[in-house]
Scaffold this active site. Structure first.
Site, PDB file in Angstrom:
ATOM      1  CB  SER A 191      -0.951   0.015   1.198  1.00  0.00           C
ATOM      2  OG  SER A 191      -1.709  -1.166   1.221  1.00  0.00           O
ATOM      3  CB  ALA A 192       2.999   2.934  -1.359  1.00  0.00           C
ATOM      4  CG  HIS A 236       0.927   1.789   8.368  1.00  0.00           C
ATOM      5  ND1 HIS A 236      -0.415   1.821   8.095  1.00  0.00           N
ATOM      6  CD2 HIS A 236       1.469   0.923   7.478  1.00  0.00           C
ATOM      7  CE1 HIS A 236      -0.676   1.004   7.082  1.00  0.00           C
ATOM      8  NE2 HIS A 236       0.450   0.437   6.690  1.00  0.00           N
ATOM      9  CE  LYS A 240      -2.011  -1.580   9.667  1.00  0.00           C
ATOM     10  NZ  LYS A 240      -1.098  -2.565   9.070  1.00  0.00           N
ATOM     11  CB  CYS A 270       7.114   8.071 -20.508  1.00  0.00           C
ATOM     12  SG  CYS A 270       5.639   8.031 -19.470  1.00  0.00           S
ATOM     13  CB  CYS A 320       1.398   8.818 -19.358  1.00  0.00           C
ATOM     14  SG  CYS A 320       0.551   7.993 -20.714  1.00  0.00           S
ATOM     15  CB  CYS A 338       7.054   5.389 -23.947  1.00  0.00           C
ATOM     16  SG  CYS A 338       6.441   4.688 -22.400  1.00  0.00           S
TER      17      CYS A 338
END
Lengths: 479, 403
Positions: free
Chosen positions: A44-45, A48, A249, A404, A406, A444
């Protein structure tokens, strides 16, 4: 003295970086072709805050401390963190009781500035939240980062301070003399060592068994995720959790540092023989959509750009297993690094190097005089104001060649990623964010293949997406 | 830098727009992010281009060459390897290229940025994430430009035109194509491609079917296909597994409008830039043409619409202003409709995709009526509505009434 860290996930990488402060021969062995490619790249990066972990657990000892260490670490290693803060949402009085329990737990764990907010404040701060929300536990120290970038940055810094990284080699055996490990064998080579740190992620129990050391049995807990593209006029600013259950969680709504929205994860326990099973399922993805939509009803699933799954190393104790082996005196386990492993990692790294290696095992380490704590990220020209970008193009025309579109990544950045060790399409992707955007490499990927071919001087048929057999093109249509 | 008309994108629409603007005696700058002009035409080495517009049959590169030689003839300032960084509301743009970062001021802008392909990730297909999954356009580029084979046995998801053309192309190069799988009960591309690309090569087309799982830890190994019900939901028990190392997606194009995301209005159903019948967007001085406005079936139509945008942008640059006109809206059985406003200028050319296949239906626009047969969303209708049918109304509602 020769020290070997097994595993270049975020935990192993930060331990290696911590060790690189000292005068020793340091090696990092990683079975994947690049760093941070297992649990580290698919979670989830989140940094916490630390209210989740039961007091007296090993997790609670490291979580809020690790969280606070990220500020300095991100400055030294030049990776992005954002202190977005987080909310745990409560929709009724029963969930409010859960919030109060978390608040109490958080205070015991020394988590700063926790507060319970009422509906009005919540809706004002996060207008996209489900209007039925009643309360939210506000944790201002929670944040987001790019975990793979933390690992990349830590390894780059360790290597700059003299460490050696060995990629694509899997540990298959240990040679021992008088119960101490003397050599590590991989499928490609043999490496002498005086001390081993086992940060082997989901495979750490297998490695400990190979070494004859203590371990806790690990099994993968699969989490599936959905990524939504940026949408003008739509924003979620903080990390939003549902009220936790006994199992996990729950499914969160997370703004990413790159501006997308990450939804997930599910939590499905798999058997220990499924440590490579990073597949997504229909049920899992449907569950993510359903739960996320409950928290934020306006989520637009026509903007899905990617779905993926990651495996967290879970143990029966649901807690980290960190310590020096009694059976193998020069072997240290850092395993079962389930959530909040990413957050805890800097504190765990410091603990391993200072308290375990030096104090407990009495290894005499001397600090390098010339240790350089700084690492710089690859310069992102697309984020510069036009005047500065103009200056950069004047120095290097490749900085004016967008590859790239985007995520506005230039050829100069891709060349630099290769110089820093990217050898695969995913290696370039995780270092530069090229192919990470809404077209997922549609425009790309071929240009990047051609740059890889040119810079590495190898035929396109030898280029890989991520692993030895993940070939992309074969022979020529016409000779 | 200063110019009269700035054209963004040098594909079929942008080249036609630039030439047409130059013919109207204004200065034109044409920029493209690629190393050469022609856009996607360069990789479309099959024939079928030019039938409507040039009354002859050409390949994509041949068709592009006709226009690139005209660019030279009209001495149009062509800047390749050049991206537009931002467009300001006053028509000022910032360009990025290896030669530097430049500001350009123009009196009118034509957006001709084309389309992008829907990526695999957006389809939410469960399973592994191996290599060997390509969009049809990427596969086409590997084969036709980079001279590279992309696998030994392929399955194609989606019966869009590029997908069917790639099925034929791969077969001709010795790659086995297991089948083409289409979620809808009818092909989503042109009937001529179903016949010439699939039937003529005995490639099975499975309608009302979709890919429900991809498998392979490193390179793709298996694709699972299942039949779907009328709501596109997979039917349990109908799964079939195909051993293939390549999956090609031809599941649709999306107008590329990112550059103007916060500047112009877009059509909610096509996602393209909303335009009037004189190719003017919702924000002056921006005009638009080609696949960034609506996805066309034929490059020829793109050329025609590009020419129109070029002409009106040139007139705009010379000081002429156009009526905002009246809205054109979707009525019964209309899926996609372009343009979205009639500037009360001339006869109205409408581009229409029906919402569903129909044996026979009457097209109704105000007092205009015309009957069409064998209508399918896969074949775009191009209809001219004479001026006399459009007078005296506040809104034009376009409908297809089934007969």
């Amino acid at each position: 003295m020769k020290v070997t860290v097994i595993g270049a996930g975020v935990v192993g990488s930060l331990i290696a970086r911590e060790l690189s402060r000292y005068d020793l021969e340091l090696s990092i062995i990683e079975q994947n072709l690049d760093v941070g490619w297992a649990t580290t790249k698919a979670n989830s990066a989140i940094l916490h805050a630390g209210y989740d972990d039961p007091p007296n657990s090993v997790r609670s000892k490291f979580c809020s401390k690790g969280n606070s260490m990220y500020t300095r670490l991100s400055e030294e290693l030049d990776f992005e963190i954002k202190r977005t803060g987080s909310y745990v949402a409560a929709f009724n009085n029963e969930e409010l009781r859960t919030l109060k329990k978390l608040l109490k737990q958080g205070r015991i764990n020394n988590v700063p500035d926790l507060e319970i907010h009422e509906r009005e404040t919540l809706i004002q701060r996060e207008p996209e939240l489900n209007p039925d929300i009643q309360y939210g536990l506000w944790a201002p120290t929670a944040g987001i980062t790019e975990p793979w970038e933390v690992a990349i940055a830590a390894v780059e810094n360790a290597v700059a301070n003299g460490a050696r990284i060995i990629l694509g080699e899997k540990v298959v055996g240990f040679e021992k003399r008088r119960s101490k490990i003397t050599e590590i064998t991989t499928q490609k080579g043999v490496y002498k060592t005086d001390l081993v740190v086992n940060a082997g992620g989901i495979f750490a129990d297998d490695i400990a068994q190979l070494a004859g050391a203590e371990y806790v049995p690990l099994h993968p807990r699969r989490g599936e995720y959905i990524v939504l593209d940026r949408k003008p006029g739509f924003a979620v600013k903080t990390v939003i959790f549902p009220s936790p259950t006994a199992v996990s969680k729950g499914i969160l709504v997370v703004p990413t540092v790159n501006g997308e929205i990450l939804l997930g994860p599910t939590a499905v326990d798999l058997s220990s023989d499924m440590k490579n099973s990073t597949r997504t399922t229909k049920e899992g993805l449907n569950r993510v959509m359903r739960s996320a939509k409950f928290l934020v009803p306006s989520l637009d699933f026509s903007r899905v750009i990617k779905t993926f799954s990651g495996l967290r190393p879970e143990s029966p104790q649901k807690d980290f297993f960190i310590g020096a082996s009694k059976r193998v005196p020069n072997f240290i386990n850092v395993m079962a690094m389930r959530s909040p492993g990413l957050t805890a990692a800097p504190a765990v790294a410091e603990h391993v190097v200072e308290e375990i290696i030096q104090q407990k095992l009495k290894f005499k380490l001397s600090k390098k005089r010339d240790f350089n704590p700084k690492r710089s990220r690859i310069k992102r020209f697309g984020e510069l104001p036009p005047e500065q970008w103009r200056e950069a193009v004047r120095k290097d025309p490749a900085a004016g060649k967008l590859v790239c579109h985007c995520n506005k990544v230039t050829e100069a950045e891709i060349v630099e990623a290769i110089r820093r060790g990217a050898r695969t399409l995913d290696g370039v992707k995780f270092r530069t964010r090229a192919m990470f955007g809404r077209c997922q490499g549609g425009f790309c990927s071929i240009s990047i293949m051609k740059i890889l071919k040119r810079e590495l001087g190898i035929d396109m048929s030898r280029l890989r997406m991520k692993s030895q057999n993940s070939w992309i093109v074969s022979g020529k249509v016409r000779e | 830098m200063k110019t009269d008309v700035l054209v963004i994108g040098a594909g079929a629409a942008g080249m036609a727009a630039a030439i047409s603007a130059a013919r109207n005696n204004v200065r034109v700058v044409l920029v493209d992010r690629d190393e050469r002009t022609g856009g996607v035409l360069n990789q479309c080495i099959h024939s079928g281009f030019g039938l409507h517009y040039l009354k002859e049959e050409l390949t994509g590169p041949e068709y592009a060459e006709r226009f690139s030689s005209l660019l030279k003839e009209y001495e149009i300032d062509v800047v390749t390897e050049c991206c537009v960084h931002t467009i300001k509301p006053n028509g000022e743009a910032i360009l990025i290229s290896p030669s530097g970062v430049h500001e350009i001021v123009s009196k009118a802008i034509i957006c001709a940025t084309g389309a992008r392909e829907k990526p695999f990730g957006s389809l939410m297909i469960p399973g592994d994430r191996p290599s060997g999954i390509f969009t049809a356009g990427v596969a086409q580029r590997y084969l036709n430009i980079e001279n590279r084979l992309i696998g030994k046995r392929a399955l194609i998801l989606g019966s869009g035109d590029i997908g069917m053309i790639m099925a034929r192309r791969l077969t001709l190069e010795g790659v086995e194509v297991a089948c083409v799988v289409e979620r809808l009960p009818y092909p989503s591309g042109l009937l001529r491609n179903v016949i010439q690309c699939l039937e003529d090569f005995n490639i099975p087309l499975y309608l009302s079917s979709t890919v429900v799982e991809v498998r392979g830890k490193e390179r793709l190994e298996e694709v699972v296909v299942a039949k779907v019900d009328s709501e596109h939901k997979p039917i349990l028990g109908t799964e079939r597994t195909f051993k293939v190392d390549t999956l090609i997606l031809s599941v649709g194009l999306i107008p590329e409008t990112k550059l103007l995301e916060n500047v112009v209005k877009r059509d909610p159903s096509s996602e393209g830039i909303l335009c009037s019948s004189v190719a003017e967007s919702s924000a002056e001085p921006i005009f638009a043409a080609g696949n960034c406005t609506v996805i066309y079936d034929f490059a020829d139509y793109v050329t025609i619409e590009g020419e129109k945008a070029g002409k009106y942008a040139a007139l705009y640059a010379k000081g002429e202003r156009f009526d905002r006109g009246i809205p054109i809206t979707r009525g019964e059985n209309i899926g996609i409709l372009f343009p979205q406003r009639w500037a009360k200028d001339d006869d109205l050319i409408l581009y229409i995709r029906s919402a569903r296949p129909m044996r026979k239906a009457k097209l109704i626009v105000n007092s205009f009526e015309n009957t069409f047969e064998d209508i399918t969303p896969g074949e775009m209708m191009r209809v001219k509505v004479p001026y006399r049918h459009l007078a005296n109304c506040q809104e034009l509602i376009v409908s297809l009434r089934e007969e």
